[in-house]
Design an enzyme around this catalytic site. Structure first.
Site, mmCIF file in Angstrom:
data_model
loop_
_atom_site.group_PDB
_atom_site.id
_atom_site.type_symbol
_atom_site.label_atom_id
_atom_site.label_comp_id
_atom_site.label_asym_id
_atom_site.label_seq_id
_atom_site.Cartn_x
_atom_site.Cartn_y
_atom_site.Cartn_z
ATOM 1 N N VAL A 95 45.798 -3.799 9.384
ATOM 2 C CA VAL A 95 47.035 -4.256 10.009
ATOM 3 C C VAL A 95 48.146 -4.000 9.004
ATOM 4 O O VAL A 95 47.946 -4.201 7.803
ATOM 5 C CB VAL A 95 46.958 -5.756 10.368
ATOM 6 C CG1 VAL A 95 48.287 -6.257 10.928
ATOM 7 C CG2 VAL A 95 45.826 -6.006 11.366
ATOM 8 N N CYS A 96 49.302 -3.541 9.473
ATOM 9 C CA CYS A 96 50.483 -3.396 8.619
ATOM 10 C C CYS A 96 50.163 -2.441 7.459
ATOM 11 O O CYS A 96 49.414 -1.470 7.644
ATOM 12 C CB CYS A 96 50.906 -4.788 8.152
ATOM 13 S SG CYS A 96 52.597 -4.976 7.576
ATOM 14 N N THR A 97 50.671 -2.690 6.278
ATOM 15 C CA THR A 97 50.470 -1.776 5.159
ATOM 16 C C THR A 97 49.057 -1.840 4.570
ATOM 17 O O THR A 97 48.778 -1.147 3.584
ATOM 18 C CB THR A 97 51.508 -2.028 4.055
ATOM 19 O OG1 THR A 97 51.558 -3.422 3.776
ATOM 20 C CG2 THR A 97 52.878 -1.549 4.495
#
Lengths: 233, 233
Positions: free
Chosen positions: A104-106
């Site tokens: 998820v995300c970075t």
């Protein structure tokens, strides 16, 4: 639901994680049924998050060598994780054996640094999107990107959409709809400012001012990390 | 952002909390700027959640006597909290002094048991909605309900919408839009099954079968608690 096959989920947790990247999907995946969820780091000491309270790892790297789902959340702390050989080694090893290699995300940049996205399509937080290419991944601008057994989500709140999609893949659409109803996921954002294409110029300017102050030169830092790890960027 | 006034947020945390009820809004509210976030319970020992990993309280009841925002999350553990005089006493005392008295999901029933919703409009998880009336509140079927300084959210994921609305009230709409962009809150649920009016009959049936197994007779239990606490139900 005793007839369901057991599913183990291992989240990497680390200092300065964006905690909702982890806690959002953990809530949804805990409703897969017959599931174990672990938060894994070097020690079991509390790990500071970006939100002013810590998370508590449930296991250490040497206690978890396999899981059905590996999930790496993001946050400003990913820059340190990408440079940490012990953490990257664990992610690489787990990613080799997991049925699902996810982020998820970075967190996608951590998967990238571990060599797990080379030749795969992937997504990450909109503001870091182009950095996926440093690790040999093909950035795709979608909230969730599936390529073989790699499932990556965009920024922070995408973790909920991501996890529901994963529940549907593993337990079927009917179960995913049940989980969605149980968490009343019928979103009504009070504003329409959740993507760079939708935000106004003032909001984008405010965002970049804060990021450039909090993490100056981040793109070049990530590129340098990729080079040191042998990626041809 | 040194010019922003300090804002303190106290979340009640308790065994068998639905952790996303807390961690979702905590993520958003931590971006109010100049914010302190505390998770408060009787001791600082890890508190089990519904998701297979614990949360760690940052403060105990006797260490926190005032906050700008009080927020009570929900979950199956609320039934025990509503019967716990120490916890209800702390919620009542905090609610009397806070600028904002708030809840997510069935946390509203805890506010109710503490007498903080009597004569107020409120919402809660869709499946517990009518139980608000046991505590003298007027149930309103909306994802977020604002009545004077009471701001209540619906089930679990509503905490994100709720917290963005609160950010807008406290720091203005421009700041809320910035926070929304930073967490990429541009939801794309893979299914449209997040509310009872939208879910199909099979999904609703599956939901009630699970709840009736996990918490049999819950409505009558909550009604009895309200009576013991002096509400005329």
């Amino acid at each position: 639901m005793p007839e369901l096959s057991p599913i183990s989920v291992a989240f990497l947790v680390f200092p300065n994680v964006t905690q909702l990247d982890l806690t959002g999907p953990a809530q949804i995946l805990s409703r897969l049924g017959n599931t174990s969820i672990d938060l894994v780091w070097k020690t079991r000491d509390p790990v500071p998050t970006d939100s002013g309270f810590p998370l508590l790892p449930t296991k250490t790297f040497d206690e978890v060598s396999q899981a059905d789902i590996l999930c790496v959340p993001g946050g400003f702390g990913t820059v340190d994780v990408m440079q940490d050989d012990e953490a990257i080694g664990w992610v690489r090893s787990m990613g080799t054996g997991a049925d699902w290699v996810t982020s998820v995300c970075t967190g996608a940049l951590v998967l990238g640094a571990a060599g797990l996205l080379k030749g795969y399509e992937a997504t990450t937080h909109w503001a870091s999107h182009e950095q996926l290419a440093f690790f040999g991944a093909t950035p795709v601008k979608r909230r969730i990107v599936l390529d073989r057994n790699r499932l990556t989500g965009g920024g922070v709140t995408s973790g909920i959409d991501f996890a529901l999609a994963l529940v549907a893949r593993i337990r079927g659409e009917a179960h995913a709809k049940f989980v969605q109803l149980s968490v009343e996921y019928d979103p009504h954002p009070p504003f329409d400012s959740g993507a760079p294409e939708k935000a106004d110029a003032e909001t984008l300017e405010r965002y970049w001012a804060l990021v450039n102050k909090a993490a100056p030169g981040r793109v070049e830092t990530v590129r340098a990390i990729a080079r040191r790890r042998g990626f041809d960027t």
